[in-house]
Each structure stands twice: as C-alpha cells, then as structure tokens.
Design an enzyme around this catalytic site. Structure first.
Site, PDB file in Angstrom:
ATOM      1  N   ARG A  41     -14.558  14.971  22.968  1.00 10.49           N
ATOM      2  CA  ARG A  41     -14.599  14.838  24.403  1.00 10.49           C
ATOM      3  C   ARG A  41     -15.975  15.346  24.854  1.00 10.49           C
ATOM      4  NH1 ARG A  41     -15.416  13.441  28.869  1.00 10.49           N
ATOM      5  NH2 ARG A  41     -14.020  13.628  30.661  1.00 10.49           N
ATOM      6  N   HIS A 100      -7.910   7.988  -3.550  1.00 16.75           N
ATOM      7  CA  HIS A 100      -8.505   6.702  -3.932  1.00 16.75           C
ATOM      8  C   HIS A 100      -9.611   6.838  -4.970  1.00 16.75           C
ATOM      9  CE1 HIS A 100      -6.747   6.098   0.130  1.00 16.75           C
ATOM     10  NE2 HIS A 100      -6.241   5.034  -0.464  1.00 16.75           N
ATOM     11  N   CYS A 109      -7.166  18.613  25.053  1.00 20.52           N
ATOM     12  CA  CYS A 109      -7.806  18.305  26.325  1.00 20.52           C
ATOM     13  C   CYS A 109      -6.739  18.269  27.411  1.00 20.52           C
ATOM     14  CB  CYS A 109      -8.523  16.962  26.243  1.00 20.52           C
ATOM     15  SG  CYS A 109      -9.448  16.597  27.736  1.00 20.52           S
ATOM     16  N   HIS A 123       0.830  -1.221   0.000  1.00 23.32           N
ATOM     17  CA  HIS A 123       0.000   0.000   0.000  1.00 23.32           C
ATOM     18  C   HIS A 123       0.862   1.268   0.000  1.00 23.32           C
ATOM     19  CE1 HIS A 123      -2.738   2.934   2.292  1.00 23.32           C
ATOM     20  NE2 HIS A 123      -3.137   2.898   1.031  1.00 23.32           N
ATOM     21  N   TYR A 128     -10.312  19.636  36.287  1.00 27.79           N
ATOM     22  CA  TYR A 128      -9.406  20.423  35.448  1.00 27.79           C
ATOM     23  C   TYR A 128      -8.537  21.390  36.254  1.00 27.79           C
ATOM     24  CZ  TYR A 128     -12.205  18.330  31.814  1.00 27.79           C
ATOM     25  OH  TYR A 128     -12.833  17.411  31.016  1.00 27.79           O
TER      26      TYR A 128
HETATM   27  C1  HEM Z   1      -2.481   6.070  -1.297  1.00 24.43           C
HETATM   28  C2  HEM Z   1      -4.790   1.982  -2.506  1.00 24.43           C
HETATM   29  C3  HEM Z   1      -6.741   1.748   1.955  1.00 24.43           C
HETATM   30  C4  HEM Z   1      -4.699   6.038   3.036  1.00 24.43           C
HETATM   31  C5  HEM Z   1      -2.949   4.989  -2.014  1.00 24.43           C
HETATM   32  C6  HEM Z   1      -2.610   4.695  -3.392  1.00 24.43           C
HETATM   33  C7  HEM Z   1      -3.233   3.533  -3.733  1.00 24.43           C
HETATM   34  C8  HEM Z   1      -3.991   3.117  -2.568  1.00 24.43           C
HETATM   35  C9  HEM Z   1      -3.162   2.813  -5.061  1.00 24.43           C
HETATM   36  C10 HEM Z   1      -1.730   5.561  -4.294  1.00 24.43           C
HETATM   37  C11 HEM Z   1      -2.628   6.454  -5.102  1.00 24.43           C
HETATM   38  C12 HEM Z   1      -1.915   7.420  -6.025  1.00 24.43           C
HETATM   39  O1  HEM Z   1      -0.942   8.046  -5.549  1.00 24.43           O
HETATM   40  O2  HEM Z   1      -2.342   7.566  -7.164  1.00 24.43           O
HETATM   41  C13 HEM Z   1      -5.494   1.554  -1.402  1.00 24.43           C
HETATM   42  C14 HEM Z   1      -6.248   0.327  -1.333  1.00 24.43           C
HETATM   43  C15 HEM Z   1      -6.770   0.245  -0.066  1.00 24.43           C
HETATM   44  C16 HEM Z   1      -6.369   1.447   0.652  1.00 24.43           C
HETATM   45  C17 HEM Z   1      -6.417  -0.671  -2.484  1.00 24.43           C
HETATM   46  C18 HEM Z   1      -7.618  -0.828   0.546  1.00 24.43           C
HETATM   47  C19 HEM Z   1      -7.565  -2.081   0.208  1.00 24.43           C
HETATM   48  C20 HEM Z   1      -6.400   2.919   2.616  1.00 24.43           C
HETATM   49  C21 HEM Z   1      -6.890   3.318   3.919  1.00 24.43           C
HETATM   50  C22 HEM Z   1      -6.311   4.551   4.206  1.00 24.43           C
HETATM   51  C23 HEM Z   1      -5.472   4.900   3.105  1.00 24.43           C
HETATM   52  C24 HEM Z   1      -7.852   2.511   4.779  1.00 24.43           C
HETATM   53  C25 HEM Z   1      -6.463   5.460   5.394  1.00 24.43           C
HETATM   54  C26 HEM Z   1      -6.838   5.183   6.573  1.00 24.43           C
HETATM   55  C27 HEM Z   1      -3.896   6.386   1.982  1.00 24.43           C
HETATM   56  C28 HEM Z   1      -3.084   7.579   1.947  1.00 24.43           C
HETATM   57  C29 HEM Z   1      -2.445   7.586   0.694  1.00 24.43           C
HETATM   58  C30 HEM Z   1      -2.874   6.395  -0.024  1.00 24.43           C
HETATM   59  C31 HEM Z   1      -2.949   8.620   3.068  1.00 24.43           C
HETATM   60  C32 HEM Z   1      -1.493   8.654   0.183  1.00 24.43           C
HETATM   61  C33 HEM Z   1      -0.080   8.296   0.511  1.00 24.43           C
HETATM   62  C34 HEM Z   1       0.884   9.377   0.056  1.00 24.43           C
HETATM   63  O3  HEM Z   1       0.466  10.302  -0.653  1.00 24.43           O
HETATM   64  O4  HEM Z   1       2.035   9.267   0.451  1.00 24.43           O
HETATM   65  N1  HEM Z   1      -3.794   4.016  -1.546  1.00 24.43           N
HETATM   66  N2  HEM Z   1      -5.591   2.215  -0.203  1.00 24.43           N
HETATM   67  N3  HEM Z   1      -5.561   3.900   2.152  1.00 24.43           N
HETATM   68  N4  HEM Z   1      -3.748   5.702   0.785  1.00 24.43           N
HETATM   69 FE1  HEM Z   1      -4.678   3.969   0.306  1.00 24.43          FE
HETATM   70  N1  MTE Z   2     -18.872  21.681  25.997  1.00 18.70           N
HETATM   71  C1  MTE Z   2     -20.007  21.081  26.386  1.00 18.70           C
HETATM   72  N2  MTE Z   2     -21.159  21.751  26.269  1.00 18.70           N
HETATM   73  N3  MTE Z   2     -20.002  19.809  26.876  1.00 18.70           N
HETATM   74  C2  MTE Z   2     -18.815  19.112  27.009  1.00 18.70           C
HETATM   75  O1  MTE Z   2     -18.845  17.947  27.452  1.00 18.70           O
HETATM   76  N4  MTE Z   2     -16.345  19.163  26.788  1.00 18.70           N
HETATM   77  C3  MTE Z   2     -15.217  20.089  26.899  1.00 18.70           C
HETATM   78  C4  MTE Z   2     -15.250  21.122  25.786  1.00 18.70           C
HETATM   79  N5  MTE Z   2     -16.571  21.697  25.674  1.00 18.70           N
HETATM   80  C5  MTE Z   2     -17.595  19.746  26.646  1.00 18.70           C
HETATM   81  C6  MTE Z   2     -17.686  21.050  26.105  1.00 18.70           C
HETATM   82  C7  MTE Z   2     -13.897  19.460  26.877  1.00 18.70           C
HETATM   83  S1  MTE Z   2     -13.306  18.829  28.352  1.00 18.70           S
HETATM   84  C8  MTE Z   2     -13.090  19.502  25.763  1.00 18.70           C
HETATM   85  S2  MTE Z   2     -11.494  18.893  25.814  1.00 18.70           S
HETATM   86  C9  MTE Z   2     -13.573  20.049  24.493  1.00 18.70           C
HETATM   87  O2  MTE Z   2     -14.920  20.484  24.573  1.00 18.70           O
HETATM   88  C10 MTE Z   2     -13.459  18.992  23.395  1.00 18.70           C
HETATM   89  O3  MTE Z   2     -13.942  19.504  22.191  1.00 18.70           O
HETATM   90  P1  MTE Z   2     -14.152  18.522  20.947  1.00 18.70           P
HETATM   91  O4  MTE Z   2     -15.053  17.400  21.390  1.00 18.70           O
HETATM   92  O5  MTE Z   2     -14.745  19.364  19.864  1.00 18.70           O
HETATM   93  O6  MTE Z   2     -12.779  18.017  20.584  1.00 18.70           O
END
Ligand code: HEM
Ligand code: MTE
Length: 467
Positions: A139, A65, A186, A40, A322
């Site tokens: 949170r 993707h 937080c 990947h 806090y």
């Molecule tokens: C890049 C395939 C799942 C995050 C890519 C690329 C391919 C690919 C082919 C290169 C695309 C290009 O540059 O044209 C896949 C396939 C997956 C999968 C087949 C599942 C089977 C995931 C998941 C995530 C993810 C679950 C995130 C949680 C990324 C990221 C890049 C990337 C961040 C960019 C990397 C870079 O630019 O350095 N993927 N991917 N991918 N993928 Fe996936």
């Molecule tokens: N505001 C309300 N009304 N109720 C909440 O429980 N949690 C606070 C704050 N504001 C809270 C709140 C706490 S402890 C944090 S760290 C931040 O919201 C988290 O914001 P986020 O959930 O958008 O990251």
C-alpha cells in the site's frame, strides 16, 4: 532434425484459458500445460496464476518445484522456444516519477499501478502462515524512494534537556535486536464489499490487504529513551515522517500515542528486517515502523524522522483520512475533526477457500481462511456456517499460539465439513471472536462509511455443488 517452433511473448500471453490452451514459460522454453492443469498437485487455481507467462516468479516461492521429477514432468509438455528478441528489457520512461519503482511479483492483484497498490490472491494468501515477501500486500501513496543504506540517517528529535540523534543503519543495529511476528492490515481491507452496498472513495481492496511477517529491529522505546524521552505527557504523540514525498515536498506521515511507543510490552519496532531479509523497497527499505496490533497506516515506511509532539501528527493521513463515521455521514457533511484517528483495529476474519462462485465437489468441502484482531487481542474462535448463518461449526485454528495481550499475528483456520446431501448451493459464512468476546457485525450496511474503512462484517462466499 526437427525445427523448433518459436513463439513471441504476446502469443504465450494469449494462452490463458482451456479454450485457447494454457501456456507457460520456463527460461526460454514454452509449454502447453492445458492437460496438466487439473492434475496439478498444488491445485488448478494456483497453476492458473502463472498462465500465459513465466513460472520462475511462482516457483521461486514454492521450492517443491526444484526437483528433477517436476522438471521431467514439465518437459513432456514442451511445444517450442521463446523468440530471443523478447528477452530485451523494455526501455523506461525517465520523466515518470514512478519509473524507478521496483519490479513486482506477477501474482499480486494490482488495484492501482501508480502509486503501487496490490494484494496477494486468496489462494496464495493463506498458503503460508508467514507471507513470503514478494507477495506481501503493498500500500503506497507515493513513488517508492530509492535510498542509499550507506548514507541513510534516521533523525530522532531529542527531548528538552535530552539530545537529538542522527542514526545510521549500523547505529540502529547496535540497539538490542528484537524479532516478532506481526500481521499488518490496511484500514481499507475488504472495502470492495462496502462498495457493493453504496459507493465509497478508495481503492477496491478485496480480502488481501493483510499479510504477516517476522520483523526484526530496534525497539522504539529504546531509541526514544536514548534521545531523553520519558512518558510524561499522556496526550503526546510520536510522529513519524517517511522519505517518500509528493511533488510539493509533503512527506507521508502518521503518529501513535507516546504511551504506546514507550511501553516495552507494546513492542513497537524500528524494523530493518522482514522475514530474515533487509526490508524490500516496497515495504520501507531501509527502516520502517512496525506498531503491533495497530492499523497499517501508522507503520510508516522509509522512515526519516521521529519526533514527540504535544498532539497527534498534522499529516493528512492522520487527520483527514483513516477515520470511521456513521453511515449517515456523506462528503457534504463530514467533519474529520469529530472522529479519532484509527489506531487499534476491530476483530476480522475472511474465507480464502473456496472462492465466491466456484463449484465444489459433493461429499466434503474444505473451507480455509484467516482471523485476526487488533490491540494484541487473541482470536479465540472462528465459527463457520454452510447455510448462511442458520447453523454453525467451529473451525480448527492453525499457526503460532497467541500470547495473551500480545497476539500480534493472525491465526489461519480451516474446517472440513460434509456437504449436506441434495444441496445444490452453499452460503458459506465465517465470523471470528476475540478474547474480549468482540464479534464481527453480520452485515455491511450498518457499518458502511464514506471512506470504506473498518470493513469487518461476516465474510460470505456463495458456491455451487457439483451434481
Ligand atoms: C506442487 C508441478 C505450477 C504451487 C507441485 C508438484 C508438482 C507440481 C509435480 C508436486 C511436487 C512434489 O510434491 O514432489 C507444477 C507444474 C507447474 C506448476 C508442472 C506448471 C506447469 C505451479 C504454480 C504454483 C504452484 C504457478 C503457485 C502459484 C504449488 C504448490 C505445491 C505444488 C503450493 C505444493 C502442494 C502441496 O504441498 O499440497 N507442483 N506446478 N505450482 N505446486 Fe506446482
Ligand atoms: N509509509 C509511507 N512512508 N508511505 C506510505 O504510503 N502507507 C501506509 C503504511 N506506511 C505508507 C506508509 C499504509 S496506509 C499501509 S496499510 C502500510 O504502510 C502498508 O504497508 P506495506 O506496503 O508494507 O504492506
């Protein structure tokens, strides 16, 4: 014609390791991507976040993707179709106060489901300078209120001789609009490291109770001025009440000093937008407070009421939570009135890549992380060590330039360093310095406190080097 294999969701979700095979779904199609994981381009750990479930929520975050070559590549791994019955949504239990909570992104690491508390995994946290809304840490202390934007009103209690305001969303939009990048952290971020020293009371946050967004809204000082408030009493606080409340009707509340609220340079916002979108429900829809440089607890979500009081808020979360204490204080001896409420936070940094316990390649290692300080203090340097703190190298800072005294957002940083020859393990450490030359303490024990807040010791990651 070949018969198509039909799989249930449960079968798919039991395929999450190289031993069982790694399966994912897209629409109604099922894929076995075991062989692709190590190939990947985004790295194996990111792909693994989706193992056993749908790709859609992840691919929605990474538009790379949305290309035909990616779809064609995936098609090669197809093994069948999802059981159509699995698409029926499960019924919701309506007596549950949390039944109406929004649907969350599956990448979030959940620390508590009710109320919902969750953080993005480290490999996604520093992937983007601006944290995408669906994986911004959440949170909540209470169920998420479901508010109607058309009937929503923000009550602002007027000053003596001034006027109270009842503002609709449109009214708020009529104030001059400000947009700023602010990191929210937080007080309990990295609490899990304190727990390792000695038990503390609180959620087990790892390094992800911190995220960054572009917030847009009206300035609090403009709204307060319209209600007739001025900066006269230096002890006064601006108290905020949320529209989330517990079964006794007690709302979440917190306050900040009036001096900060009235200072245009402090840029305190009543925010209605997060990264160009209306606030998501988990983050305070339709309006929340954003207090740059100040602990997350004061950024009150689902804001219902603003008032100026002679003293700080009487809310539990202002006066009985806090706050920081000496390591010698326990639950028998703690006097919450003896310590001030946390407002600005100390300098912080953490490593997001590599992960603790991981095996890295010999040759060169890339280390990534974030650094931030409270009160608008800029991060001026991040030092990284590969040998537990004996020798240091300076990391490269990425992300937006920080304005002096208004450095509200984090810096991401990275260091590419040669792995010393013959090394079997590395003890990677990071520490940041802010523009007041404040530094992080080297160990956790001397800053341990019973509530596990303000956990900002050097962050340490132990990795193995592949032979
Ligand atoms: C890049 C395939 C799942 C995050 C890519 C690329 C391919 C690919 C082919 C290169 C695309 C290009 O540059 O044209 C896949 C396939 C997956 C999968 C087949 C599942 C089977 C995931 C998941 C995530 C993810 C679950 C995130 C949680 C990324 C990221 C890049 C990337 C961040 C960019 C990397 C870079 O630019 O350095 N993927 N991917 N991918 N993928 Fe996936
Ligand atoms: N505001 C309300 N009304 N109720 C909440 O429980 N949690 C606070 C704050 N504001 C809270 C709140 C706490 S402890 C944090 S760290 C931040 O919201 C988290 O914001 P986020 O959930 O958008 O990251």
């Amino acid at each position: 014609q070949e018969s198509t294999h039909i799989y249930t969701k449960e079968e798919v979700s039991s395929h999450t390791s190289p031993e069982t095979g790694i399966w994912v779904t897209l629409g109604s199609e099922v894929f076995d991507v075991t062989e692709f994981v190590d190939l990947h381009p985004g790295g194996p750990s990111k792909l693994m976040l989706a193992a056993g479930g749908p790709l859609e929520p992840f691919w929605a975050l990474y538009a790379v993707h949305n290309q035909s070559h990616v779809r064609e590549l995936l098609a090669q791994y197809k093994i069948g179709e999802l059981n159509p019955e699995d698409k029926v949504a499960p019924t919701v239990e309506t007596s549950d106060p949390y039944a109406d909570d929004p649907v969350r992104h599956p990448a979030l690491k959940v620390n508590s489901q009710r109320p919902f508390n969750a953080e993005p995994p480290p490999e996604l946290l520093t992937e983007n300078y601006i944290t995408p809304n669906p994986i911004f840490f959440t949170r909540n202390h209470l169920p998420v209120p479901n508010l109607d934007p058309d009937t929503y009103r923000l009550h602002v209690v007027g000053a003596p001789g001034g006027q109270s305001l009842s503002l609709s969303l449109d009214d708020l939009h009529n104030f001059p609009r400000y947009e700023i990048t602010v990191t929210l952290q937080c007080a309990g971020n990295r609490r899990s490291e304190m727990t390792q020293v000695k038990e503390v009371k609180g959620l087990e946050w790892r390094t992800g109770a911190i995220s960054t967004a572009r917030w847009a809204g009206a300035r609090l000082c403009d709204v307060l001025a319209q209600a007739g408030h001025q900066l006269c009493e230096t002890e006064a606080h601006v108290c905020f009440e949320g529209l989330d409340s517990d079964p006794t009707g007690t709302a979440y509340g917190a306050s900040i000093p009036l001096a900060r609220a009235m200072d245009p340079e402090a840029e305190v916002l009543l925010a209605y937008e997060m990264n160009g979108q209306p606030l998501p429900r988990d983050h305070g829809f339709p309006v929340r407070v954003v207090v740059p440089g100040v602990v997350g607890a004061r950024h009150v979500k689902w804001l219902g009421r603003v008032s100026v009081q002679p003293e700080e808020s009487y809310s539990h979360w202002q006066r009985r939570d806090y706050k920081g204490f000496s390591p010698s204080v326990d639950w028998e001896t703690v006097d919450f009135d003896s310590a001030p409420s946390i407002q600005e936070l100390p300098v912080q940094s953490a490593i997001t890549e590599p992960r603790d316990g991981e095996t890295v390649e010999s040759g060169e290692v890339t280390i990534k992380g974030y650094a931030w300080s409270g009160g608008g203090r800029a991060v001026i340097r991040v030092d990284v060590s590969l040998d537990g703190g004996l020798t240091w190298q300076v990391a490269k800072l990425d992300g937006e330039e920080q304005r002096p005294r208004k450095a509200w957002a984090w810096r991401l940083w990275q260091l590419k360093a040669p792995v010393p020859a013959g090394q079997k393990e590395l003890n990677i450490v990071c520490k940041a310095v802010d523009d007041g030359y404040n530094v992080q303490p080297d160990t956790v024990a001397p800053i341990w406190n019973l509530r596990g807040v303000l956990s900002n010791a050097w962050h340490r990651v132990h990795v193995y080097v592949s032979p």
